[in-house]
Design a protein around this motif. Structure first.
Motif, mmCIF file in Angstrom:
data_model
loop_
_atom_site.group_PDB
_atom_site.id
_atom_site.type_symbol
_atom_site.label_atom_id
_atom_site.label_comp_id
_atom_site.label_asym_id
_atom_site.label_seq_id
_atom_site.Cartn_x
_atom_site.Cartn_y
_atom_site.Cartn_z
ATOM 1 N N ASP A 61 0.714 3.495 -36.630
ATOM 2 C CA ASP A 61 1.964 3.374 -37.362
ATOM 3 C C ASP A 61 3.074 3.261 -36.332
ATOM 4 N N ARG A 62 4.097 2.459 -36.661
ATOM 5 C CA ARG A 62 5.200 2.236 -35.739
ATOM 6 C C ARG A 62 6.520 2.412 -36.473
ATOM 7 N N SER A 63 7.492 2.895 -35.738
ATOM 8 C CA SER A 63 8.831 3.038 -36.298
ATOM 9 C C SER A 63 9.820 3.087 -35.149
ATOM 10 N N GLU A 64 11.021 2.588 -35.410
ATOM 11 C CA GLU A 64 12.063 2.685 -34.391
ATOM 12 C C GLU A 64 13.416 2.865 -35.040
ATOM 13 N N ALA A 65 14.347 3.368 -34.230
ATOM 14 C CA ALA A 65 15.695 3.638 -34.714
ATOM 15 C C ALA A 65 16.654 3.614 -33.532
ATOM 16 N N VAL A 66 17.924 3.555 -33.846
ATOM 17 C CA VAL A 66 18.975 3.573 -32.828
ATOM 18 C C VAL A 66 19.248 5.020 -32.431
ATOM 19 N N VAL A 67 19.426 5.240 -31.122
ATOM 20 C CA VAL A 67 19.765 6.569 -30.594
ATOM 21 C C VAL A 67 21.187 6.509 -30.057
ATOM 22 N N ALA A 68 22.022 7.436 -30.491
ATOM 23 C CA ALA A 68 23.385 7.511 -29.981
ATOM 24 C C ALA A 68 23.354 7.833 -28.488
ATOM 25 N N GLN A 69 24.308 7.287 -27.746
ATOM 26 C CA GLN A 69 24.359 7.504 -26.293
ATOM 27 C C GLN A 69 24.442 8.989 -25.954
ATOM 28 N N GLY A 70 25.210 9.754 -26.733
ATOM 29 C CA GLY A 70 25.336 11.190 -26.483
ATOM 30 C C GLY A 70 24.020 11.925 -26.680
ATOM 31 N N ALA A 71 23.244 11.529 -27.699
ATOM 32 C CA ALA A 71 21.948 12.165 -27.956
ATOM 33 C C ALA A 71 20.973 11.848 -26.827
ATOM 34 N N PHE A 72 21.007 10.603 -26.327
ATOM 35 C CA PHE A 72 20.129 10.228 -25.220
ATOM 36 C C PHE A 72 20.532 10.971 -23.947
ATOM 37 N N ALA A 73 21.832 11.092 -23.699
ATOM 38 C CA ALA A 73 22.315 11.832 -22.523
ATOM 39 C C ALA A 73 21.876 13.295 -22.594
ATOM 40 N N SER A 74 21.931 13.882 -23.786
ATOM 41 C CA SER A 74 21.487 15.266 -23.967
ATOM 42 C C SER A 74 19.988 15.400 -23.703
#
Length: 196
Positions: A61-74
């Motif tokens: 199963d596959r899924s993707e979504a956008v990650v906010a820059q702040g969440a990725f930095a955290s």
């Protein structure tokens, strides 16, 4: 699981910065989570790959979504290198979640770490953070439930979500000489009009 390559996937090698986790829980199917250039993608095997008698294609199963820059930095800030206690006894994993972690910067592999994701101090806090972020963002109920299963190995609990029924899948084994199998598979692909 349909991933081009774990370490040499263009999704990671072409990214400005990327993190990839391969989670191999002892009692649940494997999961690959990739955070790259503002996108989180999850590939979760439908069955346990290491239980196979020989290499074979695995439905995933596959899924993707956008990650906010702040969440990725955290997430990046929580990625602390695993350290070994001076009195630690080397061992092996019987039950737990062997984990491989790759971190890419400007397309180059910056670090590669492996360990038991379920053991305290073996970057389990980072794995829990990555699982929580992916679970919050990806829409697929199958992937979310796979992430919830893996989260239990790092003492995290996520609610399971209802899964719609799956279409039945028929698997076929083709026996014979390699040339005959290749010819038959090519004919089936041509007849079906899609890749198999």
């Amino acid at each position: 699981m349909g991933i081009v390559s774990f370490e040499h996937d263009p999704a990671c090698t072409r990214a400005v910065e990327a993190v990839r986790l391969l989670l191999k829980p002892s009692f649940h199917p494997e999961i690959c989570i990739t955070f790259a250039d503002g996108i989180v993608s999850v590939a979760s095997a439908r069955g346990m790959i290491w239980h196979q008698y020989e290499p074979a294609p695995m439905l995933a199963d596959r899924s993707e979504a956008v990650v906010a820059q702040g969440a990725f930095a955290s997430l990046l800030a929580s990625m602390v290198p695993a350290t070994t206690a001076p009195d630690a006894v080397p061992g092996f994993v019987i039950d737990g979640m062997p984990t491989e972690l790759l971190h890419f910067k400007a397309g180059a592999l910056a670090s590669k770490v492996g360990g038991n994701g379920g053991r305290k101090g073996d970057f389990s806090a980072f794995i829990g953070h990555a699982l929580a972020l992916a679970w919050e963002l990806v829409p697929s109920p199958y992937c979310r439930n796979a992430l919830a299963d893996a989260a239990e190995y790092v003492d995290r609990r996520f609610p399971r979500v209802p899964e719609p029924p799956r279409k039945p899948v028929a698997e076929t084994v083709v026996l014979g000489l390699e040339e005959d199998r290749a010819q038959l598979m090519a004919a089936l692909r041509q007849q079906d009009g899609r890749s198999m």
